[in-house]
Design a protein around this motif. Structure first.
Motif, PDB file in Angstrom:
ATOM      1  N   ARG A  41       0.834  -1.205   0.000  1.00  0.00           N
ATOM      2  CA  ARG A  41       0.000   0.000   0.000  1.00  0.00           C
ATOM      3  C   ARG A  41       0.869   1.255   0.000  1.00  0.00           C
ATOM      4  N   LEU A  42       1.957   1.235   0.773  1.00  0.00           N
ATOM      5  CA  LEU A  42       2.876   2.375   0.781  1.00  0.00           C
ATOM      6  C   LEU A  42       3.529   2.558  -0.581  1.00  0.00           C
ATOM      7  N   LEU A  43       3.977   1.466  -1.170  1.00  0.00           N
ATOM      8  CA  LEU A  43       4.607   1.531  -2.484  1.00  0.00           C
ATOM      9  C   LEU A  43       3.626   2.036  -3.534  1.00  0.00           C
ATOM     10  N   ASP A  44       2.395   1.553  -3.477  1.00  0.00           N
ATOM     11  CA  ASP A  44       1.378   1.978  -4.440  1.00  0.00           C
ATOM     12  C   ASP A  44       1.067   3.469  -4.333  1.00  0.00           C
ATOM     13  N   GLY A  45       1.330   4.052  -3.171  1.00  0.00           N
ATOM     14  CA  GLY A  45       1.050   5.472  -2.968  1.00  0.00           C
ATOM     15  C   GLY A  45       2.161   6.397  -3.434  1.00  0.00           C
ATOM     16  N   GLU A  46       3.269   5.847  -3.888  1.00  0.00           N
ATOM     17  CA  GLU A  46       4.408   6.659  -4.306  1.00  0.00           C
ATOM     18  C   GLU A  46       4.409   6.875  -5.815  1.00  0.00           C
ATOM     19  N   ALA A  47       4.773   8.065  -6.219  1.00  0.00           N
ATOM     20  CA  ALA A  47       4.784   8.395  -7.651  1.00  0.00           C
ATOM     21  C   ALA A  47       5.973   7.740  -8.364  1.00  0.00           C
ATOM     22  N   ASP A  48       7.125   7.696  -7.715  1.00  0.00           N
ATOM     23  CA  ASP A  48       8.340   7.153  -8.335  1.00  0.00           C
ATOM     24  C   ASP A  48       8.675   5.805  -7.698  1.00  0.00           C
ATOM     25  N   ARG A  49       7.991   4.773  -8.160  1.00  0.00           N
ATOM     26  CA  ARG A  49       8.170   3.429  -7.605  1.00  0.00           C
ATOM     27  C   ARG A  49       9.620   2.955  -7.739  1.00  0.00           C
ATOM     28  N   GLU A  50      10.229   3.242  -8.874  1.00  0.00           N
ATOM     29  CA  GLU A  50      11.591   2.788  -9.109  1.00  0.00           C
ATOM     30  C   GLU A  50      12.544   3.363  -8.066  1.00  0.00           C
ATOM     31  N   ALA A  51      12.403   4.646  -7.770  1.00  0.00           N
ATOM     32  CA  ALA A  51      13.269   5.287  -6.780  1.00  0.00           C
ATOM     33  C   ALA A  51      13.051   4.683  -5.394  1.00  0.00           C
ATOM     34  N   VAL A  52      11.796   4.446  -5.043  1.00  0.00           N
ATOM     35  CA  VAL A  52      11.498   3.863  -3.733  1.00  0.00           C
ATOM     36  C   VAL A  52      12.091   2.461  -3.634  1.00  0.00           C
ATOM     37  N   LEU A  53      11.870   1.646  -4.655  1.00  0.00           N
ATOM     38  CA  LEU A  53      12.419   0.289  -4.640  1.00  0.00           C
ATOM     39  C   LEU A  53      13.948   0.296  -4.627  1.00  0.00           C
ATOM     40  N   ALA A  54      14.549   1.214  -5.384  1.00  0.00           N
ATOM     41  CA  ALA A  54      16.009   1.307  -5.413  1.00  0.00           C
ATOM     42  C   ALA A  54      16.544   1.658  -4.029  1.00  0.00           C
ATOM     43  N   ARG A  55      15.927   2.622  -3.367  1.00  0.00           N
ATOM     44  CA  ARG A  55      16.370   3.005  -2.019  1.00  0.00           C
ATOM     45  C   ARG A  55      16.178   1.849  -1.046  1.00  0.00           C
ATOM     46  N   PHE A  56      15.062   1.144  -1.188  1.00  0.00           N
ATOM     47  CA  PHE A  56      14.794   0.007  -0.313  1.00  0.00           C
ATOM     48  C   PHE A  56      15.868  -1.069  -0.497  1.00  0.00           C
ATOM     49  N   VAL A  57      16.133  -1.427  -1.739  1.00  0.00           N
ATOM     50  CA  VAL A  57      17.091  -2.495  -2.029  1.00  0.00           C
ATOM     51  C   VAL A  57      18.492  -2.125  -1.547  1.00  0.00           C
ATOM     52  N   THR A  58      18.890  -0.872  -1.753  1.00  0.00           N
ATOM     53  CA  THR A  58      20.242  -0.487  -1.338  1.00  0.00           C
ATOM     54  C   THR A  58      20.377  -0.377   0.180  1.00  0.00           C
ATOM     55  N   SER A  59      19.269  -0.362   0.886  1.00  0.00           N
ATOM     56  CA  SER A  59      19.332  -0.286   2.349  1.00  0.00           C
ATOM     57  C   SER A  59      19.295  -1.660   3.016  1.00  0.00           C
ATOM     58  N   LEU A  60      19.143  -2.725   2.230  1.00  0.00           N
ATOM     59  CA  LEU A  60      19.081  -4.068   2.787  1.00  0.00           C
ATOM     60  C   LEU A  60      20.434  -4.530   3.305  1.00  0.00           C
ATOM     61  N   THR A  61      20.405  -5.340   4.346  1.00  0.00           N
ATOM     62  CA  THR A  61      21.635  -5.981   4.805  1.00  0.00           C
ATOM     63  C   THR A  61      22.001  -7.056   3.783  1.00  0.00           C
ATOM     64  N   ALA A  62      23.230  -7.529   3.844  1.00  0.00           N
ATOM     65  CA  ALA A  62      23.666  -8.578   2.921  1.00  0.00           C
ATOM     66  C   ALA A  62      22.782  -9.822   3.060  1.00  0.00           C
ATOM     67  N   GLU A  63      22.415 -10.171   4.273  1.00  0.00           N
ATOM     68  CA  GLU A  63      21.567 -11.347   4.499  1.00  0.00           C
ATOM     69  C   GLU A  63      20.166 -11.135   3.921  1.00  0.00           C
ATOM     70  N   ASP A  64      19.584  -9.936   4.134  1.00  0.00           N
ATOM     71  CA  ASP A  64      18.261  -9.653   3.572  1.00  0.00           C
ATOM     72  C   ASP A  64      18.305  -9.650   2.046  1.00  0.00           C
ATOM     73  N   GLU A  65      19.387  -9.105   1.483  1.00  0.00           N
ATOM     74  CA  GLU A  65      19.529  -9.096   0.023  1.00  0.00           C
ATOM     75  C   GLU A  65      19.594 -10.527  -0.510  1.00  0.00           C
ATOM     76  N   ARG A  66      20.353 -11.389   0.162  1.00  0.00           N
ATOM     77  CA  ARG A  66      20.440 -12.787  -0.240  1.00  0.00           C
ATOM     78  C   ARG A  66      19.056 -13.442  -0.197  1.00  0.00           C
ATOM     79  N   LEU A  67      18.303 -13.159   0.862  1.00  0.00           N
ATOM     80  CA  LEU A  67      16.977 -13.732   1.009  1.00  0.00           C
ATOM     81  C   LEU A  67      16.025 -13.240  -0.081  1.00  0.00           C
ATOM     82  N   VAL A  68      16.069 -11.958  -0.395  1.00  0.00           N
ATOM     83  CA  VAL A  68      15.213 -11.406  -1.454  1.00  0.00           C
ATOM     84  C   VAL A  68      15.560 -12.047  -2.796  1.00  0.00           C
ATOM     85  N   ARG A  69      16.850 -12.182  -3.079  1.00  0.00           N
ATOM     86  CA  ARG A  69      17.273 -12.832  -4.334  1.00  0.00           C
ATOM     87  C   ARG A  69      16.749 -14.269  -4.394  1.00  0.00           C
TER      88      ARG A  69
END
Length: 129
Positions: free
Chosen positions: A89-117
Motif C-alpha cells: 500500500r505504501l509503495l502503491d502510494g508513491e509516484a516514483d516506484r523505481e526510486a522507492v524500490l532502489a532506495r529500499f534495495v540499497t538499504s538491505l543488509t547482505a543477508e536480507d539481500e540474499r533472502l530477497v534474491r
C-alpha cells in the motif's frame, strides 16, 4: 466530589486493528463482534469494534459469514501477510516506484539481500517460470 479516574488511554494508529486481529487469530473459529469486544476488554463501544472489523474486511485481513442476523468474523491473514499488504500500500502510494524500490534495495543488509534474491528466484521457478 471530584472524579480522579484517569482518562482512557488513546491507542496509536493501527494498534486497535492489531489487537482485533490478535483476538481473531486466538479465536476457536469464527466469532461475533461481541466476542472480540469481550476479549479486548476496556470500555470499547460495540460500534467501534464493528468499525474496525469492517475496515479489516476492506483490507482483506478478515472475512465474515452471516449467521442468522449477525456476522461471524475470522482472521484471514497472518502477521507477515498484513505487513506485506502495508508495504504494498505504501509503495502503491508513491509516484516514483523505481526510486522507492532502489532506495529500499540499497538499504538491505547482505543477508536480507540474499533472502530477497532467493525468493525472487523461487518465484521465477513457478509454473510459468
Amino acid at each position: 466530589m471530584t472524579d480522579h479516574r484517569r482518562p482512557a488511554r488513546r491507542r496509536g494508529q493501527g494498534e486497535l486493528e492489531a489487537q482485533v486481529l490478535l483476538a481473531l487469530r486466538q479465536a476457536p473459529g469464527p466469532v461475533s463482534a461481541a466476542w472480540v469486544r469481550e476479549r479486548l476488554g476496556g470500555d470499547l463501544a460495540h460500534t467501534t469494534v464493528l468499525t474496525i472489523l469492517t475496515r479489516l474486511l476492506a483490507k482483506n485481513a478478515v472475512s465474515r459469514e452471516r449467521v442468522s442476523r449477525a456476522f461471524l468474523w475470522r482472521c484471514t491473514a497472518d502477521e507477515a501477510g498484513l505487513a506485506a499488504r502495508r508495504m504494498r500500500r505504501l509503495l502503491d502510494g508513491e509516484a516514483d516506484r523505481e526510486a522507492v524500490l532502489a532506495r529500499f534495495v540499497t538499504s538491505l543488509t547482505a543477508e536480507d539481500e540474499r533472502l530477497v534474491r532467493e525468493l525472487l528466484n523461487e518465484a521465477g521457478e513457478g509454473p510459468e517460470g
